[in-house]
Design a protein around this motif. Structure first.
Motif, short mmCIF file in Angstrom:
data_model
loop_
_atom_site.label_atom_id
_atom_site.label_comp_id
_atom_site.label_asym_id
_atom_site.label_seq_id
_atom_site.Cartn_x
_atom_site.Cartn_y
_atom_site.Cartn_z
N TYR A 288 0.82 -1.23 0.00
CA TYR A 288 0.00 0.00 0.00
C TYR A 288 0.85 1.28 0.00
CZ TYR A 288 -4.35 -2.62 0.92
OH TYR A 288 -5.44 -3.44 0.84
N VAL A 289 1.91 1.29 0.82
CA VAL A 289 2.73 2.52 0.91
C VAL A 289 3.39 2.79 -0.44
CG1 VAL A 289 4.72 3.60 2.01
CG2 VAL A 289 3.07 2.34 3.40
N ASP A 290 3.94 1.75 -1.02
CA ASP A 290 4.59 1.89 -2.32
C ASP A 290 3.59 2.35 -3.38
OD1 ASP A 290 6.76 1.59 -4.15
OD2 ASP A 290 5.77 -0.23 -4.89
N LEU A 291 2.40 1.77 -3.36
CA LEU A 291 1.35 2.16 -4.32
C LEU A 291 1.03 3.65 -4.18
CD1 LEU A 291 -1.11 1.86 -6.23
CD2 LEU A 291 -2.37 0.90 -4.31
N MET A 292 0.85 4.10 -2.93
CA MET A 292 0.52 5.51 -2.71
C MET A 292 1.65 6.41 -3.21
SD MET A 292 -2.51 5.77 -1.59
CE MET A 292 -2.33 7.52 -1.38
N VAL A 322 -5.85 3.73 11.28
CA VAL A 322 -5.60 5.18 11.18
C VAL A 322 -4.09 5.43 11.04
CG1 VAL A 322 -5.78 7.40 12.37
CG2 VAL A 322 -7.70 5.79 12.42
N GLU A 323 -3.29 4.71 11.84
CA GLU A 323 -1.83 4.87 11.73
C GLU A 323 -1.34 4.52 10.32
OE1 GLU A 323 0.02 2.43 14.73
OE2 GLU A 323 -1.09 3.49 16.32
N ALA A 324 -1.88 3.42 9.78
CA ALA A 324 -1.46 2.99 8.44
C ALA A 324 -1.88 3.99 7.37
CB ALA A 324 -2.06 1.61 8.12
N LYS A 329 -0.15 8.13 3.72
CA LYS A 329 -0.60 9.45 3.25
C LYS A 329 -1.75 9.33 2.25
CE LYS A 329 3.54 12.18 4.23
NZ LYS A 329 2.97 13.25 5.05
N ILE A 330 -2.74 8.55 2.66
CA ILE A 330 -3.93 8.42 1.81
C ILE A 330 -4.69 9.75 1.85
CG2 ILE A 330 -6.14 7.22 1.56
CD1 ILE A 330 -4.69 4.68 2.53
N ASP A 331 -4.97 10.28 0.69
CA ASP A 331 -5.48 11.65 0.60
C ASP A 331 -6.88 11.80 1.19
OD1 ASP A 331 -3.33 12.88 -1.34
OD2 ASP A 331 -3.88 10.91 -2.13
N GLY A 396 -4.93 17.87 13.04
CA GLY A 396 -3.52 17.46 13.05
C GLY A 396 -3.27 16.31 12.09
N ASN A 397 -4.13 15.32 12.10
CA ASN A 397 -3.90 14.16 11.23
C ASN A 397 -4.19 14.47 9.76
OD1 ASN A 397 -2.92 12.48 13.19
ND2 ASN A 397 -4.91 11.60 13.72
N MET A 398 -5.11 15.40 9.52
CA MET A 398 -5.31 15.82 8.11
C MET A 398 -4.03 16.46 7.59
SD MET A 398 -9.12 17.16 7.22
CE MET A 398 -9.15 18.55 8.27
N MET A 399 -3.41 17.29 8.45
CA MET A 399 -2.15 17.94 8.05
C MET A 399 -1.08 16.90 7.75
SD MET A 399 -2.44 21.35 8.28
CE MET A 399 -0.98 22.16 8.87
N LYS A 400 -0.99 15.88 8.66
CA LYS A 400 0.04 14.85 8.46
C LYS A 400 -0.17 14.11 7.15
CE LYS A 400 0.84 13.65 13.30
NZ LYS A 400 0.52 12.65 14.31
N ARG A 401 -1.43 13.87 6.79
CA ARG A 401 -1.69 13.12 5.55
C ARG A 401 -1.46 13.97 4.30
NH1 ARG A 401 -6.41 12.41 4.52
NH2 ARG A 401 -7.55 13.25 6.29
#
Ligand code: SF4
Length: 446
Positions: A288-292, A322-324, A329-331, A396-401
């Motif tokens: 998933y991370v690589d795909l994103m 949520v952590e994943a 960084k799923i938009d 905060g988490n929206m900013m992180k993503r």
């Protein structure tokens, strides 16, 4: 002849409900049906989409069509009963009547199963001749080549984020155990000729196109042909694919060149065990991370969908997801609860095990739990889903993503703010609210 076409909506999606109008795109079902009405009917057609406005109770029509999914079925039935009591002939189709035609027939004069490319025009002709059947069942032996263009002019454009919805490929090759689509329509994949899709897009005279097709890469060769042909059009488009796109550099490159700005992908879960449970082997969670990263590198944003409640999941799944989601960084993450729609494999399994706990279809909106989960309670599943929404859409988490800002912030920021509003209101949709259709008068005895 006056024909009214209705798309009732569930409590969460009704106009003035929790979703703002800006989050809805124009659906294709009713505009396509309108286009299939034979010219000789000389029909005066009106469309009423409840995500975009109220359905008036004083509709003047000879014939009324209602499109129905499982979550809207009780409301569709209430409208059908009421309008039939006013002397209007009501026909009904869509995913839910395709799966449970006998149930729909208790509320409609005519029921359609499957798609309706051939059966709907036939019904209109039968109706005009004064003799029609109670059930029209479309077989798989039809084509969407030369299909008439959807009657977009019948929609109130201002009520949608876009009315430029275009169909290219219909159907899905996968067999996910929870999915109502193959349960209702089978597994054939129908493709429009690429030149027809391109001509329709050109005629829109717009830079924005949305493909609502459930899986744009159900046929890889077709996808390559279509999106290669779209490169000269210089449009921006969004659509739905599976995560299989992540292992396909050639497809991603063609997507970028043809103007792809956003993809909806059903990630479903962060564990491979859960993918096996729902038979979604196409998903590889360790990719998933690589795909994103690859999609972001190509300027493509992702709406990532997750469904909680698989038998392998316990209460730790919400915060881990949520952590994943933040790490990848799923938009635009979207959470739902695994839902056993009738006639699906998942429904059959849970029914066998005596675990279906809710029979009111209004609760089958993928945001409420309708079965007994294995490793948590129903309340823990619903509260955990609520928690995941709120954590994911905290500022905060929206900013992180979303930071550093990638391409198309004009798309990602408003959509995130819209979903934040949804996350804040989700808990208000209690069972009483979901099942309330008291705004529709009870039909008089027929
Ligand atoms: S890939 Fe998507 S559309 Fe296809 S069967 Fe699975 S959930 Fe349904």
């Amino acid at each position: 002849m006056k024909i009214a076409l209705l798309a009732p909506a569930g409590a969460m999606h009704r106009y003035s409900g929790s979703f703002g109008k800006s989050l809805h795109y124009a659906p294709l079902t009713l505009t396509t049906l309108a286009a299939l009405i034979p010219e000789e009917a000389e029909a005066e057609i009106k469309i009423y989409d409840e995500t975009a406005g109220k359905i008036p109770l004083d509709i003047d029509a000879d014939l009324m069509g209602i499109t129905c999914i499982t979550g809207t079925a009780p409301r569709c039935y209430a409208y059908a009963d009421y309008f039939r009591s006013r002397g209007i002939t009501v026909f009904m189709g869509g995913v839910h009547p395709s799966m449970l035609p006998d149930e729909a027939a208790q509320h409609a004069d005519v029921v359609f199963t499957g798609f309706s490319e051939q059966t709907f025009p036939q019904f209109i002709r039968d109706y005009m001749s004064g003799s029609y059947k109670k059930l029209y069942a479309q077989n798989c032996d039809f084509s969407i080549e030369n299909k008439p263009l959807p009657r977009r002019e019948l929609l109130n454009k201002k009520r949608y984020i876009t009315i430029n919805t275009v169909e290219a490929i219909r159907g899905c090759c996968h067999r996910c155990s929870f999915c109502a689509y193959p349960a209702a329509f089978g597994h054939p994949v129908y493709k429009r000729p690429v030149k027809e899709v391109v001509a329709e897009i050109e005629a829109l005279h717009s830079r924005h196109v949305l493909f609502p097709d459930v899986n744009l890469i159900a046929d890889r060769a077709y996808a390559l042909e279509l999106f290669s042909a779209m490169i000269p059009l210089k449009v921006m488009w969004v659509g739905l694919v599976t995560s299989a796109v992540g292992i396909d550099d050639e497809l991603i490159t063609v997507f970028r060149k043809s103007g792809c700005k956003g993809l909806l992908i059903g990630f479903e879960s962060i564990t491979q065990e859960s993918q096996q449970y729902i038979h979604k082997g196409v998903n590889r969670v360790d990719g998933y991370v690589d795909l994103m990263n690859r999609l972001h590198d190509n300027g493509i944003l992702v709406q990532g969908c997750f469904a909680f409640g698989g038998d392998e999941e316990d209460t730790s799944v919400f915060e881990r997801t949520v952590e994943a989601v933040i790490k990848a960084k799923i938009d635009l993450p979207r959470y739902s609860i695994l839902t056993p729609f009738p006639r699906t494999e998942l429904y059959a399994q849970l029914e066998r095990e005596g675990r279906i706990t809710e029979r009111n279809w209004a609760m089958y909106d993928v945001q409420h739990c309708v079965f007994r989960p294995k490793k948590m309670t129903k309340e823990q599943l619903e509260e955990g889903t609520d928690l995941a929404w709120r954590l994911t859409y905290s500022t905060g988490n929206m900013m992180k993503r979303l930071m550093p800002l990638r391409s198309s912030p004009w798309l990602s920021i408003p959509l995130n703010l819209g979903y934040k509003g949804y996350a804040d209101k989700w808990h208000k949709f209690t069972r009483d609210v979901m099942c309330d259709n008291s705004d529709i008068p009870v039909a008089a005895e027929r």
